[in-house]
Design an enzyme around this catalytic site. Sequence first.
Site, PDB file in Angstrom:
ATOM      1  N   GLU A 105       8.393  -4.316   0.806  1.00 19.74           N
ATOM      2  CA  GLU A 105       7.826  -3.386   1.773  1.00 19.74           C
ATOM      3  C   GLU A 105       6.317  -3.574   1.879  1.00 19.74           C
ATOM      4  OE1 GLU A 105      10.949   0.278   1.942  1.00 19.74           O
ATOM      5  OE2 GLU A 105       9.368   0.460   0.426  1.00 19.74           O
ATOM      6  N   CYS A 349       1.955   6.545  -1.701  1.00 18.56           N
ATOM      7  CA  CYS A 349       1.757   6.039  -3.055  1.00 18.56           C
ATOM      8  C   CYS A 349       2.950   6.361  -3.950  1.00 18.56           C
ATOM      9  CB  CYS A 349       0.488   6.652  -3.640  1.00 18.56           C
ATOM     10  SG  CYS A 349       0.110   6.088  -5.306  1.00 18.56           S
TER      11      CYS A 349
END
Length: 362
Positions: A105, A349
């Site tokens: 990703e 995150c």
Amino acid sequence: METTVRKQKKNLETKKTSIYSLQLHEMQDWLKEQGEPKFRAGQIFDWLYKKRVKNYEDMSNLSKGLREKLSNSFDITTLNTLVKQTSSDGTIKFLFQLYDGYSIETVLMRHEYGNSICVTTQVGCRIGCTFCASTLGGLKRNLEAGEIVAQVVEVQRALDESEERVSSLVVMGIGEPFDNYDNLMGFLRIINHEKGLHIGARHMTVSTSGIIPKIYKFAEEDLQINFAISLHAPNSELRSKLMPINRAYKLPDLMEAIKYYVNRTGRRITFEYGLFGGENDQVEHAEELAALLKGVKCHVNLIPVNYVPERDYVRTPREQIFLFEKTLKDRGVNVTIRREQGHDIDAACGQLRAKERKEETR
């Protein structure tokens, strides 16, 4: 009709070096071996990074013979976009498939100052941080420099449609960058070079969980790249609970390496501190953190925890986040709260992972 497994096997058997893995001087050396003038390297880089062509036939100012030599020696790495998701805040997450069927990703983030890309350096991760999705499946393999470069090229191609450009990047995607050090540095030099995508060193940030020997090595590099440490705790006991790597690379030794880096480079370091409800987010933790960082040229980036289904951590209440920030500021620590981006598409995150698994080859 070829099955996916058969295609993957074929790709593994015929794979050549990625041309994106070559720095300019390496391309010049290869051209010399082929009896070609070295100025051709600049032309090739122009086709790769300015025009962003996908095949050698399009390199019209090169001879047919040279194009054939290039084709026989190097692949122009292309990443297959399996999924492209857009967040309500404009963040875009790409799920790219690699030549061997693994997937990674990559995230494009929109800022007032430009477009930033978060790149991945490994398929999976061995570090085992207890709050992160990237490490759930363990480490599969390192990415080659060309595969990291290809992420930036593919995202830039997507931006070409709206005449935008990638202006900065962070190496904070899947994996521990310093576990793939040589490919990381090759990638950074290619992306930074004026003949490459020419992203300025000061617009690039590398983050590590704390591989101490590589911190000392990174301090000796000639690129003025921003540097960040995933800290997440103010003491060794708590850090070992959150980040098992602390058992191998102790916090006191990590701080010594950080001080060496700051003294050697003169550059400020960023500490990333995730806030996990009831774990590391109390006033006493902030006080301990301020004491730990006293005298270090640094900035603290507070990160409210992002939801990961397989993890048990909860987000710190908003008022507690502000109290934590104030406690640090009152003790002279330069601190900000990270702006959350891409949370609704699992692009924030700690949320990145490879959701499409490699099929078993037979």
